[in-house]
Design a protein around this motif. Structure first.
Motif, PDB file in Angstrom:
ATOM      1  N   ARG A   1       0.845  -1.200   0.000  1.00  0.00           N
ATOM      2  CA  ARG A   1       0.000   0.000   0.000  1.00  0.00           C
ATOM      3  C   ARG A   1       0.870   1.237   0.000  1.00  0.00           C
ATOM      4  O   ARG A   1       2.019   1.217   0.422  1.00  0.00           O
ATOM      5  N   LYS A   2       0.266   2.353  -0.435  1.00  0.00           N
ATOM      6  CA  LYS A   2       0.995   3.621  -0.470  1.00  0.00           C
ATOM      7  C   LYS A   2       1.405   4.019   0.946  1.00  0.00           C
ATOM      8  O   LYS A   2       0.661   3.837   1.895  1.00  0.00           O
ATOM      9  N   ILE A   3       2.602   4.594   1.039  1.00  0.00           N
ATOM     10  CA  ILE A   3       3.078   5.035   2.352  1.00  0.00           C
ATOM     11  C   ILE A   3       3.579   6.473   2.329  1.00  0.00           C
ATOM     12  O   ILE A   3       3.615   7.140   3.333  1.00  0.00           O
ATOM     13  N   GLY A   4       3.965   6.978   1.199  1.00  0.00           N
ATOM     14  CA  GLY A   4       4.512   8.326   1.107  1.00  0.00           C
ATOM     15  C   GLY A   4       5.829   8.300   0.362  1.00  0.00           C
ATOM     16  O   GLY A   4       6.302   7.254  -0.067  1.00  0.00           O
ATOM     17  N   LYS A   5       6.433   9.468   0.220  1.00  0.00           N
ATOM     18  CA  LYS A   5       7.662   9.568  -0.558  1.00  0.00           C
ATOM     19  C   LYS A   5       8.918   9.526   0.287  1.00  0.00           C
ATOM     20  O   LYS A   5      10.005   9.375  -0.250  1.00  0.00           O
ATOM     21  N   CYS A   6       8.801   9.675   1.602  1.00  0.00           N
ATOM     22  CA  CYS A   6       9.991   9.734   2.450  1.00  0.00           C
ATOM     23  C   CYS A   6       9.860   8.826   3.669  1.00  0.00           C
ATOM     24  O   CYS A   6       8.763   8.603   4.176  1.00  0.00           O
ATOM     25  N   LEU A   7      11.015   8.329   4.134  1.00  0.00           N
ATOM     26  CA  LEU A   7      11.127   7.562   5.379  1.00  0.00           C
ATOM     27  C   LEU A   7      12.235   8.190   6.206  1.00  0.00           C
ATOM     28  O   LEU A   7      13.253   8.609   5.652  1.00  0.00           O
ATOM     29  N   THR A   8      12.064   8.228   7.516  1.00  0.00           N
ATOM     30  CA  THR A   8      13.153   8.734   8.348  1.00  0.00           C
ATOM     31  C   THR A   8      14.236   7.679   8.443  1.00  0.00           C
ATOM     32  O   THR A   8      13.960   6.485   8.543  1.00  0.00           O
ATOM     33  N   MET A   9      15.481   8.116   8.396  1.00  0.00           N
ATOM     34  CA  MET A   9      16.610   7.190   8.424  1.00  0.00           C
ATOM     35  C   MET A   9      16.681   6.423   9.737  1.00  0.00           C
ATOM     36  O   MET A   9      17.039   5.251   9.762  1.00  0.00           O
ATOM     37  N   ASP A  10      16.334   7.087  10.830  1.00  0.00           N
ATOM     38  CA  ASP A  10      16.420   6.442  12.139  1.00  0.00           C
ATOM     39  C   ASP A  10      15.375   5.359  12.332  1.00  0.00           C
ATOM     40  O   ASP A  10      15.506   4.541  13.237  1.00  0.00           O
ATOM     41  N   SER A  11      14.331   5.336  11.509  1.00  0.00           N
ATOM     42  CA  SER A  11      13.288   4.330  11.668  1.00  0.00           C
ATOM     43  C   SER A  11      13.651   3.004  11.009  1.00  0.00           C
ATOM     44  O   SER A  11      13.043   1.989  11.291  1.00  0.00           O
ATOM     45  N   ILE A  12      14.665   2.979  10.148  1.00  0.00           N
ATOM     46  CA  ILE A  12      15.039   1.754   9.425  1.00  0.00           C
ATOM     47  C   ILE A  12      16.012   0.951  10.276  1.00  0.00           C
ATOM     48  O   ILE A  12      17.047   1.454  10.703  1.00  0.00           O
ATOM     49  N   SER A  13      15.670  -0.331  10.505  1.00  0.00           N
ATOM     50  CA  SER A  13      16.549  -1.169  11.314  1.00  0.00           C
ATOM     51  C   SER A  13      17.262  -2.243  10.506  1.00  0.00           C
ATOM     52  O   SER A  13      18.233  -2.812  10.968  1.00  0.00           O
ATOM     53  N   GLY A  14      16.796  -2.548   9.312  1.00  0.00           N
ATOM     54  CA  GLY A  14      17.450  -3.571   8.506  1.00  0.00           C
ATOM     55  C   GLY A  14      16.928  -3.578   7.092  1.00  0.00           C
ATOM     56  O   GLY A  14      15.926  -2.941   6.777  1.00  0.00           O
ATOM     57  N   VAL A  15      17.611  -4.339   6.228  1.00  0.00           N
ATOM     58  CA  VAL A  15      17.240  -4.411   4.818  1.00  0.00           C
ATOM     59  C   VAL A  15      17.510  -5.818   4.306  1.00  0.00           C
ATOM     60  O   VAL A  15      18.393  -6.513   4.810  1.00  0.00           O
ATOM     61  N   GLN A  16      16.716  -6.223   3.324  1.00  0.00           N
ATOM     62  CA  GLN A  16      16.927  -7.483   2.638  1.00  0.00           C
ATOM     63  C   GLN A  16      16.422  -7.344   1.207  1.00  0.00           C
ATOM     64  O   GLN A  16      15.328  -6.823   0.986  1.00  0.00           O
ATOM     65  N   PRO A  17      17.207  -7.795   0.219  1.00  0.00           N
ATOM     66  CA  PRO A  17      16.716  -7.721  -1.161  1.00  0.00           C
ATOM     67  C   PRO A  17      15.587  -8.718  -1.381  1.00  0.00           C
ATOM     68  O   PRO A  17      15.623  -9.828  -0.875  1.00  0.00           O
ATOM     69  N   ILE A  18      14.546  -8.294  -2.124  1.00  0.00           N
ATOM     70  CA  ILE A  18      13.420  -9.179  -2.432  1.00  0.00           C
ATOM     71  C   ILE A  18      13.599  -9.773  -3.817  1.00  0.00           C
ATOM     72  O   ILE A  18      13.591 -10.972  -4.000  1.00  0.00           O
ATOM     73  N   ASP A  19      13.739  -8.928  -4.799  1.00  0.00           N
ATOM     74  CA  ASP A  19      13.899  -9.386  -6.172  1.00  0.00           C
ATOM     75  C   ASP A  19      14.852  -8.431  -6.885  1.00  0.00           C
ATOM     76  O   ASP A  19      15.586  -7.689  -6.243  1.00  0.00           O
ATOM     77  N   ASN A  20      14.797  -8.412  -8.205  1.00  0.00           N
ATOM     78  CA  ASN A  20      15.755  -7.620  -8.965  1.00  0.00           C
ATOM     79  C   ASN A  20      15.616  -6.124  -8.788  1.00  0.00           C
ATOM     80  O   ASN A  20      16.562  -5.391  -9.012  1.00  0.00           O
ATOM     81  N   SER A  21      14.442  -5.648  -8.423  1.00  0.00           N
ATOM     82  CA  SER A  21      14.278  -4.198  -8.376  1.00  0.00           C
ATOM     83  C   SER A  21      13.726  -3.677  -7.049  1.00  0.00           C
ATOM     84  O   SER A  21      13.390  -2.513  -6.955  1.00  0.00           O
ATOM     85  N   ARG A  22      13.619  -4.514  -6.030  1.00  0.00           N
ATOM     86  CA  ARG A  22      13.034  -4.055  -4.767  1.00  0.00           C
ATOM     87  C   ARG A  22      13.854  -4.519  -3.563  1.00  0.00           C
ATOM     88  O   ARG A  22      14.480  -5.575  -3.587  1.00  0.00           O
ATOM     89  N   LEU A  23      13.807  -3.696  -2.519  1.00  0.00           N
ATOM     90  CA  LEU A  23      14.411  -4.023  -1.236  1.00  0.00           C
ATOM     91  C   LEU A  23      13.318  -4.042  -0.184  1.00  0.00           C
ATOM     92  O   LEU A  23      12.384  -3.237  -0.238  1.00  0.00           O
ATOM     93  N   LEU A  24      13.439  -4.938   0.779  1.00  0.00           N
ATOM     94  CA  LEU A  24      12.500  -4.987   1.897  1.00  0.00           C
ATOM     95  C   LEU A  24      13.172  -4.322   3.084  1.00  0.00           C
ATOM     96  O   LEU A  24      14.217  -4.763   3.555  1.00  0.00           O
TER      97      LEU A  24
END
Length: 167
Positions: free
Chosen positions: A80-103
């Motif tokens: 679902r839509k969330i907006g155009k920006c995320l605060t850097m301090d709110s991100i705790s981790g990342v994982q690639p999903i497919d060729n063009s997206r990150l989770l």
């Protein structure tokens, strides 16, 4: 075996310090290390980067199926839509999903997908990414570039929140 020049070279360098040899004092190049050096211009630059580490998904990614027509057991997810920006301090981790997206995993236990610009491979971000901190401390779509640890730089083209569907 050492030559005599190799043995005497350190001793010759000590002679001016002992006062045995007079060293000429040139006004252009002062040799006194305790004298403050005159600076004509000082420039201080500061750059802060934020590193987002990889984090395993709460469940295997193949079990996390996004709204698809193939019926499988397990939870279903939609974006679902969330907006155009995320605060850097709110991100705790990342994982690639497919060729063009990150989770992206947020500290408040939400999950957000970040769609990368064309030509960027999500798998390049297997070991996380770094991003330059802006004055507003946010990562915005169309503005900020994510730099993978392998050297690839990609711009985010959009964010979508991942929400579980209860059937």
């Amino acid at each position: 075996m050492q030559t005599i020049a190799q043995i005497l070279a350190p001793l010759v360098l000590l002679l001016p310090g002992l006062g045995v040899v007079e060293v000429p004092r040139d006004a252009a190049f002062p040799l006194d290390p305790f004298q403050p050096q005159a600076a004509e211009q000082v420039s201080i630059q500061q750059r802060v980067t934020v590193r987002i580490n990889p984090r395993p998904a709460p469940m295997p990614l193949d079990a996390m199926r996004f709204d698809s027509e193939v019926e499988r057991d397990g939870p279903r997810f939609v974006e679902r839509k969330i907006g155009k920006c995320l605060t850097m301090d709110s991100i705790s981790g990342v994982q690639p999903i497919d060729n063009s997206r990150l989770l992206l995993f947020l500290r408040d236990r939400r999950m957000v997908t970040a769609k990368l610009e064309k030509g960027c491979q999500g798998r390049e971000f297997y070991s996380g990414f770094i991003v330059a901190r802006n004055s507003d401390a946010q990562i915005c779509a169309g503005r900020d570039r994510l730099q993978s640890r392998s050297g690839m730089g990609c711009q985010v083209s959009g964010f979508r929140q991942v929400v579980q569907i209860n059937d």
